[in-house]
Structure formats: structure tokens, C-alpha cells
Design an enzyme around this catalytic site. Structure first.
Site, PDB file in Angstrom:
ATOM      1  CB  SER A  64     150.739  61.420  38.371  1.00  0.00           C
ATOM      2  OG  SER A  64     151.128  62.582  37.703  1.00  0.00           O
ATOM      3  CG  ASP A 106     135.118  63.935  36.277  1.00  0.00           C
ATOM      4  OD1 ASP A 106     134.750  63.175  37.198  1.00  0.00           O
ATOM      5  OD2 ASP A 106     135.820  64.952  36.470  1.00  0.00           O
ATOM      6  CE  LYS A 120     153.291  64.420  41.591  1.00  0.00           C
ATOM      7  NZ  LYS A 120     152.980  65.322  40.469  1.00  0.00           N
TER       8      LYS A 120
END
Length: 296
Positions: A214, A225, A239
Site C-alpha cells: 500500500s 518510476d 495493493k
């Protein structure tokens, strides 16, 4: 897990982490100065559910309380949704948990000798372990890495916590730009940006494993990224959905999945997780991180 601005006397770090896991491995946010999404349902006149619980309680061969029947009915409604993260929390459980996350109380707390953030300042590297994202963790991470030559950010076993704190933690290593995108049905995607400029030069390795979930996955996914970190360890939990709690009139709460989040690269992590750049068993992860950073 709620987007930013919406937000038993048990001790021990393992118990604290287990409690976060029990609350949906989620990131709950109630950032200061923003309206809370935790709201109390309006009072309504007695319903068919109330009538049924009273009559069953009065007529059943074995004694059964109306509160127990109502709780069972709520649990049945949530099960009907087919939502694996939907939960019902009694009032005291929910109050204890949110108070713990927001550092308003410590009836449930990690080991006082370690806390939610532990830091080792070594000659060539700063090792920061974040056990869970409670209130104030982001600021602690930012302060800990200031002036470091290299950073190992250990998120192994971190089940999530406050999304605001995850965003602040990622921001400690970014100058500007997106951290995560929140998508809710019927609304335009909300891109959550860096809170304030951080250190964009310090080399970073993030340690992850199957217990990284999460809000912790948001940090790891964002930094990868944005080309700010190498991810070392094993695949994360996966999640990527968002839960929002709604308080009921008796102080209890139901938590429902209302949306999902995506990393800056547009990836949905639900059921997928993050594959590390360098796969290694947990016992060897920190040493491998040092190899990647080329430090002792």
C-alpha cells in the site's frame, strides 16, 4: 486507504504492524487543513433492519442481543459487495487505530526502543527503516537523510499507513512533480504532487519484500518510476486500491474500496506488486544494497 485530506492496550512492534494489516493494509489520510472524508451517517428513523433485529432478539429460542444481530447484518452487507478490503470496525477499535496512526494516543504502539523510524548514520551511508507510516514519519525521514552521501530506505514488512506521510517520504528525494495518482469512479484522476523539494542528488536504494504494501508501495513505485532509486529485494504485496471509512452514528465505521492509485508511470499495483530491480532474499538485501551503492 483514503486520498490525502480525507482521510486494547496492546504493545509491541509486531502487534502494531499486525493491526495496520488488519485494517486493510491501507493508507489512511487526514492531512491538516483539509476536509476529512471520515463522516458520520445522518440519523435516520428506525428501519426494517432495526425492526428485524428487535423481533429476532425477542423471539429466538436462544438469547441474542440486538447489537450482535446488527453487526452481523452489516458484515453480511459488506460481504455481498465482493470487496476483499471492505471491513466493519467497532467504535473503540476504530478510535484506537486512528488515534494511533495520528499520534494522538499510544494505546497501541511499536517497541519504544525502536519506534516507527529507525536510523543508522554510518560513514558512507544512512540506513533508514520505516516500519509503518504514522503521523510525522515523513518529516523524520527527511531530517534523517539530510546531508547523507547515500541512503538505504528499508520498507521491508511495512504494511502501509498514512498516505500523506508516504507522499512526504517520497518527496524527500524529489524536486517536484507527481508522487501518485488517485482515481475514483466518476471523478477526474487527482495527481498528488511533491510536497516540498527534497535532495535529488543523493543515491537511494529501497529495500522491499512481500510485506511491503500500500503506502509503502507508493513510495517504492514512485521513486523507481521517477528514476530516483534502485529497488532491491523481492516482489511487494500488490495493493493498489483505495479504502475510505465512513463513521456510523455509534462511532463504529465501515471501510469500503472507493478507487485505486497509480504510480507516476501509470502502473496499477493491485494484485501485481513491484518487481525489484535486483532480486535477492531478505537476509542478503542490505548487503546487496551496499554493493549497488558501492559503499562498505
Amino acid at each position: 486507504m483514503a486520498p490525502p485530506g480525507r482521510g486494547r492496550a496492546i504493545r509491541g512492534a509486531a502487534v502494531a504492524a499486525a493491526l495496520v494489516t488488519a485494517y486493510g493494509l491501507g493508507a489512511v489520510s487526514s492531512g491538516p487543513g483539509r476536509p476529512s472524508r471520515i463522516e458520520t451517517a445522518a440519523h435516520e428513523p428506525p428501519s426494517l433492519l432495526d425492526e428485524a433485529s428487535r423481533r429476532i432478539s425477542a423471539s429466538a429460542a436462544e438469547p441474542v442481543g440486538t447489537d450482535r444481530l446488527r453487526n452481523a447484518a452489516i458484515a453480511g452487507m459488506l460481504k455481498e459487495l465482493g470487496d476483499p478490503w471492505a471491513r466493519y470496525y467497532p467504535a473503540q477499535d476504530y478510535t484506537d487505530f486512528t488515534g494511533w496512526l495520528n499520534a494522538e494516543r499510544r494505546s497501541v504502539k511499536p517497541d519504544p526502543e525502536t519506534g516507527d523510524v529507525t536510523v543508522r548514520h554510518e560513514k558512507q551511508v544512512t540506513v533508514v527503516r520505516v516500519a509503518v507510516f504514522t503521523r510525522g514519519v515523513g518529516a523524520q525521514v527527511r531530517a534523517a537523510v539530510r546531508g547523507s552521501r547515500a541512503v538505504i530506505l528499508d520498507l521491508r514488512g511495512n504494511p502501509g499507513g498514512l498516505l500523506d506521510e508516504a507522499v512526504e517520504t517520497a518527496s524527500a528525494f524529489l524536486a517536484a512533480g507527481p508522487v501518485v495518482t488517485y482515481e475514483k469512479r466518476g471523478l477526474a484522476p487527482e495527481v498528488i504532487q511533491v510536497t516540498s523539494p527534497g535532495d535529488v542528488r543523493v543515491p537511494v536504494v529501497v529495500l522491499v519484500d512481500g510485506g511491503t504494501a500500500s503506502a509503502a508501495e507508493i513510495v517504492a513505485g514512485c521513486l523507481r518510476d521517477r528514476d530516483r532509486a534502485v529497488i532491491v529485494g523481492s516482489r511487494t504485496f500488490g495493493k493498489g486500491t483505495v479504502q475510505e471509512p465512513v463513521r456510523l452514528s455509534d462511532g463504529s465505521a465501515v471501510e469500503l474500496t472507493v478507487g485505486r492509485y497509480r504510480t507516476p508511470g501509470g502502473r496499477n499495483l493491485e494484485g501485481v506488486g513491484i518487481e525489484p530491480d535486483v532480486a535477492v532474499r531478505s537476509a542478503d538485501a542490505e548487503q546487496r544494497a551496499r554493493d549497488v551503492l558501492d559503499v562498505e
